[in-house]
Scaffold this motif. Sequence first.
Motif: not given
Length: 106
Positions: A43-48, A50-57, A76-88
Motif C-alpha cells: 500500500g505504501l509502495l503503491g502511493l509512488l 503502480f497504484n492501479l495494481i498495488l492498491g487492490p493487492i 493490516a488497518t494501515l495496509g487497508l487505508a493505504l490501498g484505498a488511498a492508492d485507488l483514490i
Amino acid sequence: MTTPLTTRHRPTAPAAPASHNSPAPRPPRSRPDTMAVWSFVLGLLGLLVFNLILGPIALTLATLALTRGTTRKGRATLGLALGAADLIVIATLMATDHTISWAATT
C-alpha cells in the motif's frame, strides 16, 4: 547375515543443552501476520508506483489478514487505508489529467 541399509538404525547425537546466554527461539510468524505486513508495504509502495495494481493487492491482503485473525491489526488497518488511498490517488489523477500516469502532459 547383515541387515539391509534401510533397516539399520543410526545412532543419534544427544541434543545439546540450552545455554543460558542463547536467545529464546522465536515462534514462526503466522500467515495472517505476513499478509498484514505485505499489505502495508504494498500500500505504501503503491502511493509512488503502480497504484492501479498495488492498491487492490494491498486491500485484498489486508482484508484477508484481518479476517484470519492477525496479531498485527494496526499494520493490516494501515495496509487497508493505504490501498484505498492508492485507488483514490489514481482516480483523482484520471479525473484531472484524463490519464493514468504521473507524467505531466504538455
